[in-house]
Design an enzyme around this catalytic site. Structure first.
Site, PDB file in Angstrom:
ATOM      1  N   TYR A  43       0.830  -1.219   0.000  1.00  0.00           N
ATOM      2  CA  TYR A  43       0.000   0.000   0.000  1.00  0.00           C
ATOM      3  C   TYR A  43       0.864   1.269   0.000  1.00  0.00           C
ATOM      4  O   TYR A  43       0.593   2.218  -0.741  1.00  0.00           O
ATOM      5  CB  TYR A  43      -0.899  -0.057   1.236  1.00  0.00           C
ATOM      6  CG  TYR A  43      -1.915   1.041   1.382  1.00  0.00           C
ATOM      7  CD1 TYR A  43      -3.111   1.011   0.660  1.00  0.00           C
ATOM      8  CD2 TYR A  43      -1.709   2.093   2.280  1.00  0.00           C
ATOM      9  CE1 TYR A  43      -4.067   2.013   0.835  1.00  0.00           C
ATOM     10  CE2 TYR A  43      -2.660   3.083   2.455  1.00  0.00           C
ATOM     11  CZ  TYR A  43      -3.840   3.040   1.733  1.00  0.00           C
ATOM     12  OH  TYR A  43      -4.787   4.032   1.909  1.00  0.00           O
ATOM     13  N   LYS A  99       0.814   4.063  -2.873  1.00  0.00           N
ATOM     14  CA  LYS A  99       0.403   5.440  -2.567  1.00  0.00           C
ATOM     15  C   LYS A  99       1.527   6.436  -2.865  1.00  0.00           C
ATOM     16  O   LYS A  99       1.268   7.589  -3.231  1.00  0.00           O
ATOM     17  CB  LYS A  99      -0.059   5.540  -1.109  1.00  0.00           C
ATOM     18  CG  LYS A  99      -1.403   4.850  -0.851  1.00  0.00           C
ATOM     19  CD  LYS A  99      -2.506   5.376  -1.766  1.00  0.00           C
ATOM     20  CE  LYS A  99      -3.913   5.109  -1.233  1.00  0.00           C
ATOM     21  NZ  LYS A  99      -4.960   5.520  -2.203  1.00  0.00           N
TER      22      LYS A  99
HETATM   23  P1  NAD Z   1     -13.469   2.173   1.777  1.00  0.00           P
HETATM   24  O1  NAD Z   1     -12.993   0.770   1.802  1.00  0.00           O
HETATM   25  O2  NAD Z   1     -14.473   2.627   2.788  1.00  0.00           O
HETATM   26  O3  NAD Z   1     -14.063   2.513   0.303  1.00  0.00           O
HETATM   27  C1  NAD Z   1     -13.381   2.175  -0.854  1.00  0.00           C
HETATM   28  C2  NAD Z   1     -14.376   2.028  -1.997  1.00  0.00           C
HETATM   29  O4  NAD Z   1     -13.631   1.716  -3.184  1.00  0.00           O
HETATM   30  C3  NAD Z   1     -15.389   0.894  -1.787  1.00  0.00           C
HETATM   31  O5  NAD Z   1     -16.714   1.352  -2.046  1.00  0.00           O
HETATM   32  C4  NAD Z   1     -14.947  -0.168  -2.787  1.00  0.00           C
HETATM   33  O6  NAD Z   1     -16.028  -0.957  -3.310  1.00  0.00           O
HETATM   34  C5  NAD Z   1     -14.305   0.685  -3.876  1.00  0.00           C
HETATM   35  N1  NAD Z   1     -13.358  -0.098  -4.688  1.00  0.00           N
HETATM   36  C6  NAD Z   1     -12.388  -0.933  -4.254  1.00  0.00           C
HETATM   37  N2  NAD Z   1     -11.739  -1.480  -5.298  1.00  0.00           N
HETATM   38  C7  NAD Z   1     -12.308  -0.986  -6.413  1.00  0.00           C
HETATM   39  C8  NAD Z   1     -12.084  -1.184  -7.800  1.00  0.00           C
HETATM   40  N3  NAD Z   1     -11.142  -2.026  -8.245  1.00  0.00           N
HETATM   41  N4  NAD Z   1     -12.856  -0.490  -8.683  1.00  0.00           N
HETATM   42  C9  NAD Z   1     -13.825   0.345  -8.255  1.00  0.00           C
HETATM   43  N5  NAD Z   1     -14.089   0.566  -6.946  1.00  0.00           N
HETATM   44  C10 NAD Z   1     -13.342  -0.093  -6.042  1.00  0.00           C
HETATM   45  O7  NAD Z   1     -12.147   3.056   1.836  1.00  0.00           O
HETATM   46  P2  NAD Z   1     -11.907   4.599   2.245  1.00  0.00           P
HETATM   47  O8  NAD Z   1     -11.318   4.601   3.591  1.00  0.00           O
HETATM   48  O9  NAD Z   1     -13.099   5.433   1.953  1.00  0.00           O
HETATM   49  O10 NAD Z   1     -10.724   4.944   1.225  1.00  0.00           O
HETATM   50  C11 NAD Z   1     -10.897   5.704   0.051  1.00  0.00           C
HETATM   51  C12 NAD Z   1      -9.529   6.084  -0.504  1.00  0.00           C
HETATM   52  O11 NAD Z   1      -8.827   6.855   0.474  1.00  0.00           O
HETATM   53  C13 NAD Z   1      -8.636   4.874  -0.811  1.00  0.00           C
HETATM   54  O12 NAD Z   1      -7.851   5.146  -1.951  1.00  0.00           O
HETATM   55  C14 NAD Z   1      -7.770   4.780   0.411  1.00  0.00           C
HETATM   56  O13 NAD Z   1      -6.562   4.114   0.131  1.00  0.00           O
HETATM   57  C15 NAD Z   1      -7.563   6.248   0.732  1.00  0.00           C
HETATM   58  N6  NAD Z   1      -7.161   6.534   2.106  1.00  0.00           N
HETATM   59  C16 NAD Z   1      -7.928   6.149   3.168  1.00  0.00           C
HETATM   60  C17 NAD Z   1      -7.497   6.455   4.452  1.00  0.00           C
HETATM   61  C18 NAD Z   1      -8.293   6.082   5.678  1.00  0.00           C
HETATM   62  O14 NAD Z   1      -7.780   6.277   6.785  1.00  0.00           O
HETATM   63  N7  NAD Z   1      -9.513   5.588   5.563  1.00  0.00           N
HETATM   64  C19 NAD Z   1      -6.291   7.136   4.641  1.00  0.00           C
HETATM   65  C20 NAD Z   1      -5.543   7.505   3.541  1.00  0.00           C
HETATM   66  C21 NAD Z   1      -5.986   7.208   2.266  1.00  0.00           C
END
Ligand code: NAD
Length: 242
Positions: free
Chosen positions: A150, A154
């Protein structure tokens, strides 16, 4: 955002849904894209029927991503904003991580973001304007143990963002990234509670962030308030890892 149109990937829940809501509240037409088409439909209903589209698509699928961009641009009469947010985690120590776990995470984040940037920018460069926002993570800035896949993906998104920003700047297309810290979503709810508490305690603001707080930074980068910003990385982490 009134009169603008946007695509948000991974918009069925969490940060993607908050971004879709924020852009929509501010007047944009929004296409909610997700692997899970039923949940994308549900999410679209939450926003209300007007100026909203739900599309099922796997962001790693070249033809699927091109179809989504074409459909949204046709339905909304153009494409102004594209947010590459879809993401997954497959955490494990180096000793335990499989090649499949590595490939799955790198493919969704890097190939998925690259396909989105390529398809969206093809439409935007013709129009001579557009804003692409890629969701990276502070894990890509500092590295987290258990996240070699990851963190690599990223960090890669930052290189991709800057290279694309340089290619597209003279065509009026801006490309920026956001690095969220610890945000309360299903992704972080899957962490062991002690690990979550330990990370939260290390944040200068002493709390995890909310999806809406990431959405605010995305709205800013999508808008004309950020008209002279491209290739930049905005950290939304409550002061963590500054
Ligand atoms: P989440 O798991 O709640 O939501 C992710 C969504 O992406 C889901 O609805 C899933 O179905 C969809 N998804 C996954 N793979 C997919 C694909 N191949 N094609 C289309 N859709 C797909 O995650 P989140 O926490 O809302 O994260 C959203 C983004 O933010 C991600 O890129 C994550 O890496 C990033 N992020 C999250 C955090 C955190 O603390 N939650 C921190 C930094 C970055």
């Amino acid at each position: 955002m009134s009169g603008r149109s946007a695509i948000v990937t991974g918009a069925a829940q969490g940060i993607g849904l908050a971004i879709a809501k924020k852009l929509h509240e501010h007047g944009a037409s929004v296409a909610l894209v997700d692997l899970d088409g039923d949940r994308a439909e549900q999410a679209a209903k939450e926003l209300g029927g007007e100026r909203v589209l739900a599309l099922a698509c796997d962001v790693t699928d070249e033809a699927g991503v091109e179809r989504v961009v074409r459909t949204a641009a046709e339905e909304f009469g153009g494409l102004d904003i594209h947010v590459n947010n879809a993401g997954i985690t497959r955490d494990a120590s180096l000793r335990r991580m499989s090649v499949e776990d590595f490939d799955a995470v790198v493919t969704v984040h890097l190939r998925g973001t690259w396909l989105g940037v390529r398809a969206a920018s093809a439409v935007m460069r013709e129009a001579g304007r557009g804003s692409i926002i890629n969701i990276s993570s502070l894990s890509g800035k500092a590295g987290n143990p258990g996240q070699t896949n990851y963190s690599a993906a990223k960090a890669g998104i930052i290189g991709l963002t800057k290279a694309a920003a340089k290619e597209l700047a003279h065509r009026g297309v801006r490309v920026n990234a956001v690095q969220p810290g610890l945000i309360r979503t299903a992704m972080t709810a899957a962490m062991p509670p002690e690990a979550f508490a330990e990370r939260e305690a290390a944040i200068p603001m002493k709390r995890a962030g909310e999806p809406e707080e990431v959405a605010g930074a995305v709205l800013f980068l999508a808008s004309d308030l950020a008209a002279y910003m491209t290739g930049s990385v905005l950290e939304v982490g409550g002061g963590r890892l500054m």
